[in-house]
Design an enzyme around this catalytic site. Structure first.
Site, PDB file in Angstrom:
ATOM      1  N   TYR A   1       1.292   4.840  -2.702  1.00  0.00           N
ATOM      2  CA  TYR A   1       1.587   6.342  -2.115  1.00  0.00           C
ATOM      3  C   TYR A   1       2.796   6.776  -2.638  1.00  0.00           C
ATOM      4  O   TYR A   1       2.922   8.049  -2.932  1.00  0.00           O
ATOM      5  CB  TYR A   1       1.352   6.512  -0.744  1.00  0.00           C
ATOM      6  CG  TYR A   1      -0.078   6.495  -0.501  1.00  0.00           C
ATOM      7  CD1 TYR A   1      -0.873   7.768  -0.501  1.00  0.00           C
ATOM      8  CD2 TYR A   1      -0.873   5.434   0.005  1.00  0.00           C
ATOM      9  CE1 TYR A   1      -2.324   7.923  -0.409  1.00  0.00           C
ATOM     10  CE2 TYR A   1      -2.263   5.592   0.316  1.00  0.00           C
ATOM     11  CZ  TYR A   1      -3.057   6.967   0.219  1.00  0.00           C
ATOM     12  OH  TYR A   1      -4.279   6.948   0.251  1.00  0.00           O
TER      13      TYR A   1
ATOM     14  N   ARG B   1     -10.652  -9.868 -12.034  1.00  0.00           N
ATOM     15  CA  ARG B   1      -9.237  -9.266 -12.615  1.00  0.00           C
ATOM     16  C   ARG B   1      -8.130 -10.286 -12.917  1.00  0.00           C
ATOM     17  O   ARG B   1      -8.464 -11.582 -12.620  1.00  0.00           O
ATOM     18  CB  ARG B   1      -8.598  -8.392 -11.598  1.00  0.00           C
ATOM     19  CG  ARG B   1      -8.217  -8.986 -10.441  1.00  0.00           C
ATOM     20  CD  ARG B   1      -7.715  -8.106  -9.338  1.00  0.00           C
ATOM     21  NE  ARG B   1      -6.504  -7.519  -9.659  1.00  0.00           N
ATOM     22  CZ  ARG B   1      -5.385  -6.807  -8.614  1.00  0.00           C
ATOM     23  NH1 ARG B   1      -5.698  -6.779  -7.479  1.00  0.00           N
ATOM     24  NH2 ARG B   1      -4.484  -6.503  -9.164  1.00  0.00           N
ATOM     25  N   ARG B   2      -7.121 -10.066 -13.609  1.00  0.00           N
ATOM     26  CA  ARG B   2      -6.062 -10.842 -13.884  1.00  0.00           C
ATOM     27  C   ARG B   2      -6.515 -12.617 -14.368  1.00  0.00           C
ATOM     28  O   ARG B   2      -5.963 -13.496 -13.916  1.00  0.00           O
ATOM     29  CB  ARG B   2      -5.317 -11.347 -12.475  1.00  0.00           C
ATOM     30  CG  ARG B   2      -4.862  -9.990 -12.065  1.00  0.00           C
ATOM     31  CD  ARG B   2      -4.327 -10.454 -10.411  1.00  0.00           C
ATOM     32  NE  ARG B   2      -2.791  -9.547 -10.411  1.00  0.00           N
ATOM     33  CZ  ARG B   2      -2.291  -9.504  -9.244  1.00  0.00           C
ATOM     34  NH1 ARG B   2      -2.370 -10.728  -8.419  1.00  0.00           N
ATOM     35  NH2 ARG B   2      -1.118  -9.020  -9.209  1.00  0.00           N
TER      36      ARG B   2
ATOM     37  N   HIS C   1       0.716  -1.233  -0.203  1.00  0.00           N
ATOM     38  CA  HIS C   1      -0.110   0.056  -0.042  1.00  0.00           C
ATOM     39  C   HIS C   1       0.814   1.233   0.105  1.00  0.00           C
ATOM     40  O   HIS C   1       0.354   2.257  -0.722  1.00  0.00           O
ATOM     41  CB  HIS C   1      -1.248  -0.033   1.385  1.00  0.00           C
ATOM     42  CG  HIS C   1      -2.324   0.884   0.899  1.00  0.00           C
ATOM     43  ND1 HIS C   1      -3.214   0.812  -0.339  1.00  0.00           N
ATOM     44  CD2 HIS C   1      -2.199   2.318   1.105  1.00  0.00           C
ATOM     45  CE1 HIS C   1      -3.679   1.955  -0.592  1.00  0.00           C
ATOM     46  NE2 HIS C   1      -3.280   2.701   0.205  1.00  0.00           N
TER      47      HIS C   1
ATOM     48  N   HIS D   1      -9.761   0.610 -11.167  1.00  0.00           N
ATOM     49  CA  HIS D   1      -9.271   1.633 -10.122  1.00  0.00           C
ATOM     50  C   HIS D   1      -7.986   2.109 -10.036  1.00  0.00           C
ATOM     51  O   HIS D   1      -7.885   3.360 -10.183  1.00  0.00           O
ATOM     52  CB  HIS D   1      -9.612   1.012  -8.648  1.00  0.00           C
ATOM     53  CG  HIS D   1      -8.873   1.686  -7.458  1.00  0.00           C
ATOM     54  ND1 HIS D   1      -9.372   2.998  -7.092  1.00  0.00           N
ATOM     55  CD2 HIS D   1      -8.072   1.428  -6.699  1.00  0.00           C
ATOM     56  CE1 HIS D   1      -8.553   3.427  -6.077  1.00  0.00           C
ATOM     57  NE2 HIS D   1      -7.760   2.583  -5.854  1.00  0.00           N
ATOM     58  N   PHE D   2      -7.086   1.273 -10.151  1.00  0.00           N
ATOM     59  CA  PHE D   2      -5.770   1.540 -10.254  1.00  0.00           C
ATOM     60  C   PHE D   2      -5.276   2.126 -11.667  1.00  0.00           C
ATOM     61  O   PHE D   2      -4.285   2.665 -11.701  1.00  0.00           O
ATOM     62  CB  PHE D   2      -4.802   0.645  -9.623  1.00  0.00           C
ATOM     63  CG  PHE D   2      -4.507  -0.668 -10.170  1.00  0.00           C
ATOM     64  CD1 PHE D   2      -3.889  -0.840 -11.369  1.00  0.00           C
ATOM     65  CD2 PHE D   2      -5.123  -1.825  -9.453  1.00  0.00           C
ATOM     66  CE1 PHE D   2      -3.779  -2.335 -11.906  1.00  0.00           C
ATOM     67  CE2 PHE D   2      -5.094  -2.947 -10.067  1.00  0.00           C
ATOM     68  CZ  PHE D   2      -4.179  -3.168 -11.320  1.00  0.00           C
ATOM     69  N   HIS D   3      -6.038   1.838 -12.557  1.00  0.00           N
ATOM     70  CA  HIS D   3      -5.528   2.430 -13.975  1.00  0.00           C
ATOM     71  C   HIS D   3      -6.247   3.999 -13.811  1.00  0.00           C
ATOM     72  O   HIS D   3      -5.521   4.664 -14.632  1.00  0.00           O
ATOM     73  CB  HIS D   3      -6.344   1.642 -14.959  1.00  0.00           C
ATOM     74  CG  HIS D   3      -5.335   0.401 -15.535  1.00  0.00           C
ATOM     75  ND1 HIS D   3      -5.543  -0.454 -14.890  1.00  0.00           N
ATOM     76  CD2 HIS D   3      -4.176   0.399 -16.526  1.00  0.00           C
ATOM     77  CE1 HIS D   3      -4.419  -1.548 -15.361  1.00  0.00           C
ATOM     78  NE2 HIS D   3      -4.123  -0.733 -16.378  1.00  0.00           N
TER      79      HIS D   3
END
Lengths: 158, 49, 551
Positions: free
Chosen positions: C229, C441-442, C225, C376-378
């Protein structure tokens, strides 16, 4: 350190919203029992077949518990056992799973049944199957070249 | 009269140039989006078994 | 006194070190982007990989090369440039340590990449045991981390030197921010270094039979995590400090910017359990505790949102804008150095909101390991962060190479940003929607035995392929821009924009530079959030897991 009045208003709003979210989640989890699957039980991954719970995967009626059935799955690359199972509508079921090899993901599409299955650990979640339908069980954690072929099916029938 | 006009004009300009009203509205739009998305998914969670 | 250390230009020798990092980063963009394109095409169901290349091999390339290599190299280069610019040219010793770090990271990258290409390490970038990669893969990753520590040391040494030379003065804001991010990175990477060195390397070498899966995952996510950041904070550096200067405005508040970075240092790390909410072996009460800590790390982002809007509005109004939103019209939309990162900022609104949903304890059951998370993380790393990095490159690369961003390239850069926005709207939007329907995903293309539910996901997968293809065009455009700015753009001077605070009189409180205090609290929070559940994982561990190579 100076903070603009509007920024204070914004932060008070933001922090309050976060506190409301946390309160809703906390009450639901700790008071109503809607915790994410977190069973702390373990099993020898090389002796899953001999284990009391896992030697016969599938749906079993149980007595004297908070739930009516136990639905046991064994995960192994690249299949779930049982491959298909029927559950009576409205049954309160404890879904129990473990893995014989690597990490798998036990996801049931369109439901909140979603848990990691890890070798050595028993994963479980209690839920009431209150909608008729065919629900696809799939592995949602990468486990190898056949990962996307690893499925099962839960049929909720009247 | 001309003087008074000038005075009031300067005043409004100063008020306006330091205002962060638009910022406040903008961040509340962000906050609104966060709340709506969260509540939406929470209801999806409640609706599913 | 403060001004003396502010270099007008980054020293040529430092610039070389920075550019070395950028070359690797942009090669990674090409390789990883190509892998991404192949993935969305395969998953549309209309395309198969040739020559027996595996989907998961490509996916490992994509994750490792973009998530670990592009980001780490770009960030290290960017932070070196920021420190060299604001705290002064590195000493020869500092620069040498930086070069050593760069080469260690590069050797590690090549080693890991070779293992992935040989299909000895198709374990994805999270390399969850007991899937077992070749030991050279783990060794390579270790080298990347160790190398980054060396580069980080360069930054820490420069900071210490500046403080000695300027007693009682707050450090330059950019240097301060780079330092915070470096320290957070070092504290966080101890976790991944521990699992790789103590658990995975001996196990992959056959020195030990089995591995403790729960411990390994927990150490990974202790790192995983703060990793995100570590990606985000350099983007925030650009948003807080550089964007105000680019638009011609001022930094809203120097002190509040420092405070938000300190909050990130404190709360980014003890939150890894929100990636492990659905796994056995961890008590739900401890999961919930880390959920609460995760929500705390939202607060500095709320502060950032306010600061940025305030910077824009103040600037717009100083230019005579009136009304509630008149200031929007005064922003320099034709300047890619502003507009491309601005698209990133906008993307961070749904990205952050989605992140709060993901971390919401039992609600995680709705989205965990679905393609929603990929969506989300894209938005976070692959739009907010990456577009900001691109926006930085538009001026930093020519600044370092002694060239100019021409009007023509600026126009291409704008097109690149718009294409990214369009492509990502399709791809990430479709991913979020399909994820809520349960699509994982994946996973390679699959009809899941003809299940009706899986058939519903296919239109979304086609939308992802359309979006992904547009993104690939944007990547090619970006690479063209990078090569132009690095080698072919006309010679000249490109400004390194460093903003000034709106209120020059307000000195940042010196307490922000008290690292014993902040690192002390960081460690205490980590111990508080992790000690008991971690001991539980060791004490109540099941028999260890053997390694498998299932690809």
């Amino acid at each position: 350190m100076h903070m603009h009045k509007f920024e204070k208003i914004w932060l008070i709003f933001g922090v309050t919203a976060l506190l409301v979210f946390l309160s809703v989640l906390g009450v639901s989890a700790f008071y109503l029992g809607n915790q994410p699957p977190s069973c702390l039980a373990v099993v020898d991954p090389t002796k899953v077949d001999e284990h009391e719970t896992f030697k016969e995967p599938g749906l079993k009626k149980v007595e004297g518990k908070d739930w009516d059935y136990e639905l046991v799955f064994v995960a192994q690359a690249f299949a779930y056992t049982p491959g298909t199972v029927e559950v009576p509508l409205g049954a309160k079921v404890k879904v129990i799973a473990t893995s014989k090899d690597v990490i798998h993901g036990f996801g049931v599409a369109g439901t909140n049944i979603n848990m990691m299955v890890e070798p050595g650990y028993i994963s479980e979640i209690v839920t009431t199957f209150d909608k008729v339908g065919e629900y696809l069980v799939l592995c949602n954690e990468y486990c190898g070249s056949g990962h996307h072929l690893m499925t099962s099916m839960i049929k909720v029938v009247e | 009269m001309a003087k008074a006009e000038l005075k009031s004009e300067t005043k409004t300009e100063i008020e306006d140039s330091s205002s962060l009203k638009g910022t406040l509205v903008s961040v509340f739009f962000v906050g609104f989006f966060i709340v709506v998305l969260w509540v939406g998914v929470y209801f999806l969670y409640l609706d599913r078994f | 006194m403060l001004k003396t250390s502010l270099n007008l230009k980054v020293d040529r020798r430092d610039a070389k070190l920075v550019m070395a990092h950028f070359y690797v980063a942009f090669i990674a963009l090409l390789v990883g982007g190509l892998a991404g394109l192949l993935q969305v095409l395969v998953r549309s169901g209309k395309f198969e990989l040739p020559a027996g290349i595996g989907y998961y091999q490509i996916l490992t390339v994509h994750g490792v090369v973009l998530g670990l290599v592009l980001t780490t190299f770009f960030i290290m280069g960017f932070q070196l440039a920021a420190v060299s610019k604001t705290a002064g040219t590195f000493t020869n010793k500092q620069r040498t340590i930086g070069w050593i770090g760069f080469w260690i990271m590069t050797i590690g990258t090549v080693a890991a990449a070779v293992m992935i290409l040989l299909n000895e390490a198709s374990v994805l970038y999270t390399f969850y045991a007991p899937l077992q990669a070749h030991f050279v893969f783990y060794l390579g990753l270790t080298l990347v981390v160790v190398g980054s520590w060396a580069v980080g040391t360069t930054i820490i040494l420069k900071y210490a030197e500046w403080r000695r030379a300027n007693p009682g003065q707050p450090s330059p804001l950019l240097t301060f921010m780079a330092l915070v991010n470096t320290m957070m990175w070092i504290v966080a990477t101890i976790g991944v270094a521990a699992t790789v060195l103590i658990q995975l390397l001996p196990w992959s070498l056959g020195l030990v039979e089995t591995v403790n899966v729960g411990v390994s995952r927990t150490l990974f996510w202790y790192f995983g995590h703060p990793l995100v950041y570590f990606w985000l904070l350099p983007a925030y550096m650009a948003w807080y400090v550089m964007i105000p200067k680019i638009i011609g405005g001022k930094i809203f508040s120097d002190s509040l910017a420092r405070m938000s970075f300190i909050l990130f240092l404190l709360f980014s790390i003890p939150v890894g359990f929100h990636h492990q909410l659905l796994e056995p072996g961890i008590d739900p009460a401890w999961k919930f505790l880390q959920v609460v800590l995760t929500f705390l790390v939202v607060i500095p982002s709320l502060m950032t949102a306010f600061s940025l809007f305030a910077t824009f509005e103040s600037y717009g109004r100083s230019q005579g804008a009136t009304g509630l939103f008149g200031w929007l019209k005064k922003l320099p939309w034709k300047d890619a150095r502003f507009t491309v990162p601005f698209i990133g900022m906008l993307a961070f609104i749904p990205a952050g909101a989605g992140g709060i949903v993901n971390a919401s304890h039992q609600m995680n059951q709705v989205v965990h390991n679905t393609v929603w998370v990929t969506g989300h993380f894209h938005l976070t790393v692959a739009t907010a962060v990456v577009l900001t990095f691109f926006g930085v490159s538009f001026w930093l690369v020519p600044h370092l190479t002694g060239r100019k961003l021409t009007k023509k390239i600026n126009k291409l850069a704008l097109i690149q940003g718009y294409l990214w926005a369009i492509g990502m709207t399709f791809m990430s939007g479709a991913m979020h929607a399909a994820g809520l329907l349960g699509a994982p995903r994946r996973s390679s293309f699959s009809e899941y035995g003809g299940a009706a539910q899986a058939a519903e996901w296919i239109p979304y997968q086609i939308a992802q392929a359309v979006g992904g293809s547009i993104l690939f065009i944007a990547i090619i455009l970006m690479l063209y821009i990078f090569v132009n700015l690095a080698f072919f753009a006309p010679k000249g001077e490109e400004e390194f924009p460093v903003g000034e605070a709106a209120n020059q009189e307000e000195k940042a409180p010196m307490v922000f530079e008290n690292w014993k205090l902040w690192l002390g609290i960081t460690v205490l929070l980590i111990l508080f959030a992790y000690t008991i559940p971690f001991i539980d994982l060791i004490k109540n561990a099941p028999p260890g897991a053997q390694g498998y190579k299932l690809w």
